[in-house]
Write a protein that holds these residues in place. Structure first.
Motif, PDB file in Angstrom:
ATOM      1  N   SER A  31      33.400 113.496  -0.287  1.00  0.00           N
ATOM      2  CA  SER A  31      33.425 114.906   0.412  1.00  0.00           C
ATOM      3  C   SER A  31      32.856 115.844  -0.745  1.00  0.00           C
ATOM      4  O   SER A  31      33.041 115.673  -1.875  1.00  0.00           O
ATOM      5  CB  SER A  31      34.654 115.169   0.870  1.00  0.00           C
ATOM      6  OG  SER A  31      35.506 115.282  -0.149  1.00  0.00           O
ATOM      7  N   LEU A  32      32.573 116.843   0.003  1.00  0.00           N
ATOM      8  CA  LEU A  32      31.895 118.214  -1.033  1.00  0.00           C
ATOM      9  C   LEU A  32      33.410 119.031  -1.288  1.00  0.00           C
ATOM     10  O   LEU A  32      33.149 120.209  -0.956  1.00  0.00           O
ATOM     11  CB  LEU A  32      30.982 118.857  -0.078  1.00  0.00           C
ATOM     12  CG  LEU A  32      29.570 118.348  -0.332  1.00  0.00           C
ATOM     13  CD1 LEU A  32      28.571 118.947   0.553  1.00  0.00           C
ATOM     14  CD2 LEU A  32      28.924 118.313  -1.706  1.00  0.00           C
ATOM     15  N   LEU A  37      34.167 115.667  -5.513  1.00  0.00           N
ATOM     16  CA  LEU A  37      33.193 116.017  -6.264  1.00  0.00           C
ATOM     17  C   LEU A  37      33.555 115.212  -7.563  1.00  0.00           C
ATOM     18  O   LEU A  37      32.966 114.237  -8.456  1.00  0.00           O
ATOM     19  CB  LEU A  37      32.787 117.185  -6.853  1.00  0.00           C
ATOM     20  CG  LEU A  37      32.164 118.075  -5.442  1.00  0.00           C
ATOM     21  CD1 LEU A  37      32.046 119.534  -6.113  1.00  0.00           C
ATOM     22  CD2 LEU A  37      30.738 117.506  -5.533  1.00  0.00           C
ATOM     23  N   PHE A  58      27.228 112.881  -0.567  1.00  0.00           N
ATOM     24  CA  PHE A  58      28.200 113.891  -0.321  1.00  0.00           C
ATOM     25  C   PHE A  58      28.107 114.157   1.261  1.00  0.00           C
ATOM     26  O   PHE A  58      27.092 114.742   1.783  1.00  0.00           O
ATOM     27  CB  PHE A  58      28.128 114.998  -1.180  1.00  0.00           C
ATOM     28  CG  PHE A  58      28.500 114.708  -2.602  1.00  0.00           C
ATOM     29  CD1 PHE A  58      29.791 114.411  -2.991  1.00  0.00           C
ATOM     30  CD2 PHE A  58      27.327 114.744  -3.426  1.00  0.00           C
ATOM     31  CE1 PHE A  58      29.821 114.188  -4.452  1.00  0.00           C
ATOM     32  CE2 PHE A  58      27.530 114.516  -4.898  1.00  0.00           C
ATOM     33  CZ  PHE A  58      28.700 114.073  -5.385  1.00  0.00           C
ATOM     34  N   ASP A  60      30.730 115.783   4.553  1.00  0.00           N
ATOM     35  CA  ASP A  60      32.311 116.151   5.026  1.00  0.00           C
ATOM     36  C   ASP A  60      32.449 115.520   6.469  1.00  0.00           C
ATOM     37  O   ASP A  60      33.626 115.472   6.730  1.00  0.00           O
ATOM     38  CB  ASP A  60      32.751 117.611   4.957  1.00  0.00           C
ATOM     39  CG  ASP A  60      33.086 118.169   3.444  1.00  0.00           C
ATOM     40  OD1 ASP A  60      33.743 117.187   2.989  1.00  0.00           O
ATOM     41  OD2 ASP A  60      32.707 119.279   3.019  1.00  0.00           O
TER      42      ASP A  60
END
Length: 137
Positions: A31-32, A37, A58, A60
Motif C-alpha cells: 500500500s501507499l 512504504l 504500490f 491501495d
C-alpha cells in the motif's frame, strides 16, 4: 505478547527464506501509506541482498480482474511468491478463492481488519494479528 503469533511469524519467515534458497522469484504488492512504504523497502532490501529476483508495486486497491491477471500470468510474468504488505485483508476472500486451483504461494501480511479467520487456506497465508486476537490498531 501472543506466543502463537510470534511463532507463526517465525514459521512464515522460514518459508520465505526457503523460497529464497530455492531461487524463487517474488512480487511484492504494498500500500501507499507509511506502513506499506517502510515494510516493502525493508523486504525489498532483504531480498536484493539475497540476490532474489523481485518486483515491487504500490497500490491501495486492486480489482478482481487485476488479481486474476497476476495469478494467471496475464501480466506477462509468472511469480513464484506473491506478497501483499499492509494491504490484502480487504480482498483476502477473493484471493483464497482464486488460488484454490492455481496453488501459488501467497502471503497477506497486514494488520487491518479481516473477515478471514483462517491463518492458511488454499496456500494463502494470512499473517494478521487480528486473527490471533492480538490487535494493537
Amino acid at each position: 505478547m501472543n506466543n502463537r503469533f510470534l511463532s507463526y511469524i517465525e514459521e512464515i519467515s522460514n518459508r520465505i527464506n526457503k523460497s529464497v534458497e530455492n531461487k524463487q522469484n517474488f512480487l511484492i504488492i504494498s500500500s501507499l501509506n507509511p506502513d506499506g512504504l517502510s515494510s516493502s523497502i525493508f523486504l525489498l532490501k532483504y531480498l536484493y541482498e539475497k540476490y532474489s529476483e523481485v518486483h515491487l508495486t504500490f497500490l491501495d486497491y486492486i480489482s478482481k480482474k487485476e488479481v486474476n491477471n497476476l495469478f494467471l500470468g496475464e501480466s506477462g510474468y509468472e511469480y513464484d511468491n506473491i506478497i501483499f504488505l499492509v494491504t490484502g485483508s480487504i480482498f483476502s476472500d477473493d484471493v483464497i478463492k482464486l488460488n484454490k486451483d492455481l496453488n501459488k504461494k501467497i502471503y497477506i501480511i497486514d494488520h487491518h481488519f479481516t473477515t478471514v479467520k483462517d491463518i492458511e487456506l488454499n496456500n494463502v497465508v494470512n499473517l494478521n494479528p487480528n486473527i490471533f486476537e492480538f490487535a494493537w490498531l
